[in-house]
Every structure is written in C-alpha cells, then in structure tokens.
Design a protein around this motif. Structure first.
Motif, PDB file in Angstrom:
ATOM      1  N   GLY A 108       0.716  -1.358   0.100  1.00 27.75           N
ATOM      2  CA  GLY A 108       0.150   0.105   0.326  1.00 27.75           C
ATOM      3  C   GLY A 108       0.819   1.367   0.014  1.00 27.75           C
ATOM      4  O   GLY A 108       0.578   2.457  -0.523  1.00 27.75           O
ATOM      5  N   LEU A 109       1.999   1.222   0.709  1.00 28.57           N
ATOM      6  CA  LEU A 109       2.998   2.551   0.830  1.00 28.57           C
ATOM      7  C   LEU A 109       3.541   2.712  -0.759  1.00 28.57           C
ATOM      8  O   LEU A 109       3.376   3.730  -1.239  1.00 28.57           O
ATOM      9  CB  LEU A 109       4.111   2.089   1.598  1.00 28.57           C
ATOM     10  CG  LEU A 109       5.306   3.087   1.731  1.00 28.57           C
ATOM     11  CD1 LEU A 109       4.644   4.353   2.141  1.00 28.57           C
ATOM     12  CD2 LEU A 109       6.480   2.513   2.532  1.00 28.57           C
ATOM     13  N   LYS A 116      -0.002   9.181  -6.091  1.00 25.56           N
ATOM     14  CA  LYS A 116       0.200  10.485  -5.949  1.00 25.56           C
ATOM     15  C   LYS A 116       1.218  11.327  -7.108  1.00 25.56           C
ATOM     16  O   LYS A 116       0.504  12.174  -7.028  1.00 25.56           O
ATOM     17  CB  LYS A 116       1.065  10.630  -4.626  1.00 25.56           C
ATOM     18  CG  LYS A 116       0.927  12.023  -3.998  1.00 25.56           C
ATOM     19  CD  LYS A 116       1.771  11.946  -2.602  1.00 25.56           C
ATOM     20  CE  LYS A 116       1.511  13.437  -2.025  1.00 25.56           C
ATOM     21  NZ  LYS A 116       0.390  13.856  -1.436  1.00 25.56           N
ATOM     22  N   TYR A 117       1.747  10.479  -7.749  1.00 29.89           N
ATOM     23  CA  TYR A 117       2.725  10.962  -8.731  1.00 29.89           C
ATOM     24  C   TYR A 117       2.217  10.438 -10.016  1.00 29.89           C
ATOM     25  O   TYR A 117       2.553  11.332 -11.056  1.00 29.89           O
ATOM     26  CB  TYR A 117       4.244  10.936  -8.511  1.00 29.89           C
ATOM     27  CG  TYR A 117       4.538  11.469  -7.155  1.00 29.89           C
ATOM     28  CD1 TYR A 117       4.915  13.151  -7.370  1.00 29.89           C
ATOM     29  CD2 TYR A 117       4.687  10.848  -6.157  1.00 29.89           C
ATOM     30  CE1 TYR A 117       5.653  13.373  -6.393  1.00 29.89           C
ATOM     31  CE2 TYR A 117       5.053  11.582  -4.898  1.00 29.89           C
ATOM     32  CZ  TYR A 117       5.612  12.963  -5.061  1.00 29.89           C
ATOM     33  OH  TYR A 117       5.984  13.609  -3.853  1.00 29.89           O
ATOM     34  N   ALA A 118       1.458   9.582 -10.250  1.00 33.43           N
ATOM     35  CA  ALA A 118       1.373   8.900 -11.510  1.00 33.43           C
ATOM     36  C   ALA A 118      -0.225   9.029 -11.940  1.00 33.43           C
ATOM     37  O   ALA A 118      -0.533   8.958 -13.063  1.00 33.43           O
ATOM     38  CB  ALA A 118       1.735   7.415 -11.888  1.00 33.43           C
ATOM     39  N   GLY A 119      -1.026   9.035 -10.743  1.00 34.46           N
ATOM     40  CA  GLY A 119      -2.406   9.011 -10.986  1.00 34.46           C
ATOM     41  C   GLY A 119      -3.136   7.383 -10.990  1.00 34.46           C
ATOM     42  O   GLY A 119      -4.431   7.509 -10.471  1.00 34.46           O
ATOM     43  N   THR A 120      -2.591   6.651 -11.506  1.00 35.50           N
ATOM     44  CA  THR A 120      -2.786   5.340 -11.441  1.00 35.50           C
ATOM     45  C   THR A 120      -1.783   4.342 -11.601  1.00 35.50           C
ATOM     46  O   THR A 120      -0.736   4.687 -12.083  1.00 35.50           O
ATOM     47  CB  THR A 120      -4.141   4.894 -12.686  1.00 35.50           C
ATOM     48  OG1 THR A 120      -4.012   3.658 -12.661  1.00 35.50           O
ATOM     49  CG2 THR A 120      -3.140   5.501 -13.754  1.00 35.50           C
ATOM     50  N   SER A 121      -1.921   3.253 -10.868  1.00 39.62           N
ATOM     51  CA  SER A 121      -0.755   2.278 -10.828  1.00 39.62           C
ATOM     52  C   SER A 121      -1.117   1.007 -11.952  1.00 39.62           C
ATOM     53  O   SER A 121      -0.544   0.214 -11.839  1.00 39.62           O
ATOM     54  CB  SER A 121      -0.629   1.586  -9.465  1.00 39.62           C
ATOM     55  OG  SER A 121      -2.085   0.883  -8.984  1.00 39.62           O
ATOM     56  N   GLY A 122      -2.183   1.305 -12.839  1.00 40.24           N
ATOM     57  CA  GLY A 122      -2.361   0.500 -13.768  1.00 40.24           C
ATOM     58  C   GLY A 122      -3.581  -0.601 -13.353  1.00 40.24           C
ATOM     59  O   GLY A 122      -3.998  -0.576 -12.368  1.00 40.24           O
ATOM     60  N   ILE A 137     -21.459   4.693 -10.107  1.00 41.03           N
ATOM     61  CA  ILE A 137     -20.681   3.654  -9.349  1.00 41.03           C
ATOM     62  C   ILE A 137     -19.160   4.154  -8.863  1.00 41.03           C
ATOM     63  O   ILE A 137     -18.601   4.670  -9.873  1.00 41.03           O
ATOM     64  CB  ILE A 137     -20.655   2.130  -9.806  1.00 41.03           C
ATOM     65  CG1 ILE A 137     -21.908   1.781 -10.510  1.00 41.03           C
ATOM     66  CG2 ILE A 137     -19.881   1.085  -8.791  1.00 41.03           C
ATOM     67  CD1 ILE A 137     -21.984   0.267 -11.126  1.00 41.03           C
ATOM     68  N   SER A 138     -18.801   4.298  -7.648  1.00 41.44           N
ATOM     69  CA  SER A 138     -17.583   5.110  -7.360  1.00 41.44           C
ATOM     70  C   SER A 138     -16.567   3.873  -7.850  1.00 41.44           C
ATOM     71  O   SER A 138     -16.777   2.798  -7.941  1.00 41.44           O
ATOM     72  CB  SER A 138     -17.602   5.185  -5.903  1.00 41.44           C
ATOM     73  OG  SER A 138     -17.486   3.996  -5.211  1.00 41.44           O
ATOM     74  N   VAL A 139     -15.436   4.668  -7.956  1.00 38.07           N
ATOM     75  CA  VAL A 139     -14.155   3.790  -8.273  1.00 38.07           C
ATOM     76  C   VAL A 139     -13.806   2.962  -7.123  1.00 38.07           C
ATOM     77  O   VAL A 139     -13.453   1.731  -7.351  1.00 38.07           O
ATOM     78  CB  VAL A 139     -12.894   4.805  -8.453  1.00 38.07           C
ATOM     79  CG1 VAL A 139     -11.551   3.826  -8.443  1.00 38.07           C
ATOM     80  CG2 VAL A 139     -12.988   5.760  -9.671  1.00 38.07           C
ATOM     81  N   GLY A 140     -13.906   3.375  -5.685  1.00 37.13           N
ATOM     82  CA  GLY A 140     -13.790   2.585  -4.721  1.00 37.13           C
ATOM     83  C   GLY A 140     -14.728   1.271  -4.450  1.00 37.13           C
ATOM     84  O   GLY A 140     -14.094   0.253  -4.399  1.00 37.13           O
ATOM     85  N   LEU A 141     -15.699   1.368  -5.180  1.00 41.52           N
ATOM     86  CA  LEU A 141     -16.810   0.331  -4.927  1.00 41.52           C
ATOM     87  C   LEU A 141     -16.404  -0.473  -6.107  1.00 41.52           C
ATOM     88  O   LEU A 141     -16.777  -1.884  -5.778  1.00 41.52           O
ATOM     89  CB  LEU A 141     -18.598   0.893  -5.109  1.00 41.52           C
ATOM     90  CG  LEU A 141     -19.397  -0.375  -5.125  1.00 41.52           C
ATOM     91  CD1 LEU A 141     -19.351  -0.970  -3.715  1.00 41.52           C
ATOM     92  CD2 LEU A 141     -20.734   0.384  -5.156  1.00 41.52           C
ATOM     93  N   ILE A 177      -2.984   3.249   1.169  1.00 39.80           N
ATOM     94  CA  ILE A 177      -3.044   4.074   0.118  1.00 39.80           C
ATOM     95  C   ILE A 177      -3.807   5.425   0.543  1.00 39.80           C
ATOM     96  O   ILE A 177      -3.241   6.577   0.181  1.00 39.80           O
ATOM     97  CB  ILE A 177      -3.812   3.145  -0.871  1.00 39.80           C
ATOM     98  CG1 ILE A 177      -2.899   2.177  -1.697  1.00 39.80           C
ATOM     99  CG2 ILE A 177      -4.084   4.368  -2.181  1.00 39.80           C
ATOM    100  CD1 ILE A 177      -3.764   1.393  -2.525  1.00 39.80           C
ATOM    101  N   ASP A 178      -4.924   5.364   1.117  1.00 44.20           N
ATOM    102  CA  ASP A 178      -5.780   6.371   1.694  1.00 44.20           C
ATOM    103  C   ASP A 178      -4.939   7.316   2.630  1.00 44.20           C
ATOM    104  O   ASP A 178      -4.865   8.390   2.674  1.00 44.20           O
ATOM    105  CB  ASP A 178      -7.031   5.908   2.647  1.00 44.20           C
ATOM    106  CG  ASP A 178      -8.097   5.261   1.370  1.00 44.20           C
ATOM    107  OD1 ASP A 178      -7.850   5.366   0.291  1.00 44.20           O
ATOM    108  OD2 ASP A 178      -8.898   4.485   2.118  1.00 44.20           O
ATOM    109  N   THR A 179      -4.173   6.805   3.589  1.00 43.20           N
ATOM    110  CA  THR A 179      -3.134   7.555   4.489  1.00 43.20           C
ATOM    111  C   THR A 179      -2.385   8.241   3.585  1.00 43.20           C
ATOM    112  O   THR A 179      -2.138   9.576   4.051  1.00 43.20           O
ATOM    113  CB  THR A 179      -2.480   6.414   5.389  1.00 43.20           C
ATOM    114  OG1 THR A 179      -3.507   5.619   6.215  1.00 43.20           O
ATOM    115  CG2 THR A 179      -1.635   7.408   6.426  1.00 43.20           C
TER     116      THR A 179
END
Length: 268
Positions: A108-109, A116-122, A137-141, A177-179
């Motif tokens: 998660g770290l 934070k720097y790329a927007g998505t990890s793929g 529908i939210s991304v989280g869901l 990730i949220d932190t």
C-alpha cells in the motif's frame, strides 16, 4: 523526478510481494494479485505475467485516459514487472499473519506513492476509472467488487483461510493508500486561473465531470480571473492538475474534502 518516484514506488511494492505475500501464497488486489495467483499455479514468472496482463489495459487507458497518465502508468507496470522478476522470493517470516500485515502495508505504501505522482498504478484502476465515468458507481466500490472476485478465486484455488488472509492484505493495502494519497473518495477542486476557457475545454473532454465557472479578480492585482469548481474522485486529481498546469503554470488550485454529494455525481 516524477518517473523516478514511480520507479521507487514500484520497488517498494515488489518487496512487499516477494518478501511477504508470495512466499505464503497470499494474493494482493488488482492485476498484480491475479499475476501472483497465476505465478503460483503455473511455471510462468510473476513479473512477466504482470506485464502481459496489464498490456491490453494500458492500450485501453491510452485512448480513454490520455497519453500522459498512460506513460506514467506504463513506467510503473514495467518497473514493477522487472522488480518482481529480479527480487528473490524469500520469506522474511514464517508467520502468516505477520506476512499478511507487513505485505499489505508495504504494498500500500508503494501504490500510494505511485498514485500521488502517476494518477494510477495500472491494472484494475484503469477499468474502474473508465467505468465510473459512465455510471454512478464509485471507483472504490468497483475496485472492491473486482478484488472480492480475487478473494473468492483465492479461496477456491487454495483454501478459505488463505482467502481471509488475502482479504486482510487487500484491506490493509487500501488503508495505507488512503493514508498517503487521501482519505476521501470525493473531493472538491477550485481552480483560480486566467486560462479558464482552455482548461474547461480539456476538463470536459478528458475528465467527463461537470464544471461550474464564476468570474473573479485578484484582490492585489485586480486582474480578471475565472474560478472553476468541480467535484471529482481522488483518482482524477492528478490528471486534472496536469491539465491545469499545461495551460496555466501560475493557476491556484484548492482541494478539500467533500462530505456528501446530492445529485448526479458521475456524468456520461
């Protein structure tokens, strides 16, 4: 510098996988979790599987999310695949619970740094972002649902005890990730700029969110400005910043928590 940070984040994820999760047969969320699963039950390398599985999603992301965010994601996917291949799979501890906790937190770290720097990890991030733009529908869901399928497969292939550990790993990864990135699913962005029309055009083309624009002026300079306001998900903030900076390096961006949205949040 941004790309270097993305590579470092990928290295951290690979350590979490190969030193804690993979030796115990514990899966992670997303495409990387599927790659770990296939790497355990087949003779193929986990790093290679991660890259192959992400490749069609990267192509989809190029057309749906834009060139810049796809390039950053490609760097992440490629570097993670390489690190998964070169870092030896060695168990730091034989304790399943400790492996789950530290593997989830370390992974998660790394993902938080990349987001934070790329927007998505793929991987599933790309699918979830695209679907969320054309639905309520939210991304989280969406990610929770897709990761839930991975947990069920884990239980069916290995054991339900492993599935529970996998669920705990995914949960801890998400909390970390949220932190690092942001604790809030929905955010309000206020953009104060002199290039409002140019920014508005790109935002409507690439972000698919409603934008409210008001006129204002600088309290010190008296210069006429536009104030753009929009409610977005945490996954969209980096792409929005890139769009704003492309047109106005001196724009002022204010991001704050949105407690509740009453209305049609996602628009086609």
């Amino acid at each position: 510098m941004k790309n270097l940070i993305v590579v470092v984040g990928s290295l951290i994820i690979a350590f979490g996988f190969n030193l804690f999760l993979v030796p115990q047969g514990i899966l992670s969320g997303g495409i990387s979790g599927i790659a770990i699963l296939l790497g355990i039950i087949t003779p193929f390398d986990t790093g290679l599987l991660n890259f192959v599985l992400n490749l069609p999603l990267l192509i989809l992301g190029y057309f749906k999310l834009g060139k810049k965010i796809t390039i950053s994601t490609l760097i992440c996917v490629f570097s993670l695949s390489v690190f998964l291949s070169v870092i030896p799979v060695v168990a730091v501890t034989d304790n399943m619970l400790l492996s789950t906790i530290f593997g989830g937190i370390i992974s998660g770290l790394g993902v938080g740094i990349i987001l934070k720097y790329a927007g998505t990890s793929g991987g599933l991030d790309i699918i979830a972002i695209i679907i969320s733009r054309t639905s309520n529908i939210s991304v989280g869901l969406l990610l929770t649902g897709m990761n839930g399928i991975i947990v069920l497969v884990s239980g069916a292939v290995f054991s339900w005890e492993i599935a529970l550990y996998t669920l705990l790993s995914i949960y801890l990864t998400g909390k970390m990730i949220d932190t690092i990135y942001t604790n809030h699913e929905k955010l309000t962005m206020q953009i104060v700029t002199t290039k409002g029309d140019l920014i508005r055009t790109d935002l409507l083309q690439y972000i698919y969110r409603g934008v409210t624009i008001t006129d204002g002026y600088g309290g010190y300079t008296g210069e006429k400005k536009q104030i753009l306001m929009m409610v977005v998900t945490r996954y969209e903030t980096m792409q929005i910043k890139q769009i704003v900076r492309k047109h106005d390096e001196h724009a002022f961006i204010n991001i704050f928590e949105t407690i509740e949205v009453d209305g049609n949040f996602a628009r086609n």
